[in-house]
Design an enzyme around this catalytic site. Sequence first.
Site, PDB file in Angstrom:
ATOM      1  N   GLU A  61      30.632  27.213 -12.453  1.00 38.14           N
ATOM      2  CA  GLU A  61      29.298  26.605 -12.475  1.00 38.14           C
ATOM      3  C   GLU A  61      28.706  26.679 -13.879  1.00 38.14           C
ATOM      4  O   GLU A  61      28.123  25.707 -14.380  1.00 38.14           O
ATOM      5  CB  GLU A  61      28.391  27.328 -11.482  1.00 38.14           C
ATOM      6  CG  GLU A  61      26.944  26.862 -11.498  1.00 38.14           C
ATOM      7  CD  GLU A  61      26.013  27.884 -10.881  1.00 38.14           C
ATOM      8  OE1 GLU A  61      24.794  27.777 -11.125  1.00 38.14           O
ATOM      9  OE2 GLU A  61      26.487  28.792 -10.182  1.00 38.14           O
ATOM     10  N   ASP A  65      27.864  23.319 -15.965  1.00 40.66           N
ATOM     11  CA  ASP A  65      26.506  23.055 -16.434  1.00 40.66           C
ATOM     12  C   ASP A  65      26.521  22.612 -17.894  1.00 40.66           C
ATOM     13  O   ASP A  65      25.838  21.655 -18.280  1.00 40.66           O
ATOM     14  CB  ASP A  65      25.662  24.319 -16.260  1.00 40.66           C
ATOM     15  CG  ASP A  65      24.269  24.176 -16.859  1.00 40.66           C
ATOM     16  OD1 ASP A  65      23.436  23.488 -16.259  1.00 40.66           O
ATOM     17  OD2 ASP A  65      24.033  24.749 -17.940  1.00 40.66           O
ATOM     18  N   ASP A 134      24.533  23.891  -7.444  1.00 36.11           N
ATOM     19  CA  ASP A 134      25.482  24.816  -8.069  1.00 36.11           C
ATOM     20  C   ASP A 134      26.918  24.344  -7.856  1.00 36.11           C
ATOM     21  O   ASP A 134      27.752  24.396  -8.767  1.00 36.11           O
ATOM     22  CB  ASP A 134      25.334  26.215  -7.467  1.00 36.11           C
ATOM     23  CG  ASP A 134      24.031  26.892  -7.850  1.00 36.11           C
ATOM     24  OD1 ASP A 134      23.350  26.399  -8.767  1.00 36.11           O
ATOM     25  OD2 ASP A 134      23.697  27.913  -7.218  1.00 36.11           O
ATOM     26  N   GLU A 137      28.039  21.469 -10.115  1.00 40.88           N
ATOM     27  CA  GLU A 137      28.380  21.936 -11.460  1.00 40.88           C
ATOM     28  C   GLU A 137      29.707  22.687 -11.459  1.00 40.88           C
ATOM     29  O   GLU A 137      30.510  22.551 -12.396  1.00 40.88           O
ATOM     30  CB  GLU A 137      27.262  22.827 -11.997  1.00 40.88           C
ATOM     31  CG  GLU A 137      25.981  22.062 -12.281  1.00 40.88           C
ATOM     32  CD  GLU A 137      24.846  22.942 -12.745  1.00 40.88           C
ATOM     33  OE1 GLU A 137      23.944  22.430 -13.437  1.00 40.88           O
ATOM     34  OE2 GLU A 137      24.844  24.153 -12.415  1.00 40.88           O
TER      35      GLU A 137
END
Length: 250
Positions: A61, A65, A134, A137
Amino acid sequence: MPRSRPRDVPASLEERLAQLDALQQALGVRFRDRGVLEVALRHDSFAHERGAGTEHYERLEFLGDAVLNLVVSDYLFRQYPERSEGELAKERARLVSEAALAHLGRRLRLGSYLLLGRGEERGGGRERPGLLADAVEAVLGAVYVDAGYGVAHALATRWVGELLQSLPARAEDFKSHLQERLQGTGRQPRYRIVEAVGPDHARSFRVRVEVDGDVVGEGRGRSKKEAEQAAAAEALRWLDAVERRRARRS
């Protein structure tokens, strides 16, 4: 009497592999190592129940991101050469917000592929926007690890196009959103101009927003208002991240 399985949890390895194949088809990406995709779908609550050493998606994650923010920034920079930094920052914040990523997660049916702990399952984690965001990502991070930046860039760019078509087109009032979200906690944002440069006809402002004395966002714009909106947009991303971490710990 045997305990019933949570909804959508596979009964066998064959069923799980079929799920992963279906998700890869929805993504338009074939993984060389499906184990990376499996980790991207494994919530920390599931890993904790399995014991020490079980990987979960938080590291992916983190990586996803960063990849997503780079792809969105690059897309907006090239697509809208006439827009200022503040305008680009506002649009990026809209496209990578929890609401936008949760929308993608629902479209991909990510909730049905996630491996959750019993408590998270009972609490409706499969439909929780923060968890879906979440997972989006994490999946992008897994694509980057398995297939490289080119494939991850193509996937994220496709997502950006879908979001631009499906999200409301109107500009959001990020300052009002931030004010409303902080009011319930008794805190107030404070905006401070830290830089103002350029001639009167082409001024550029840099603004920071603070909460409880901590800088939580910074933005630039051609006016104070535009810079404050960009700073508030960044602060909302900070607030989203704080609330998502808090939800994972609860």
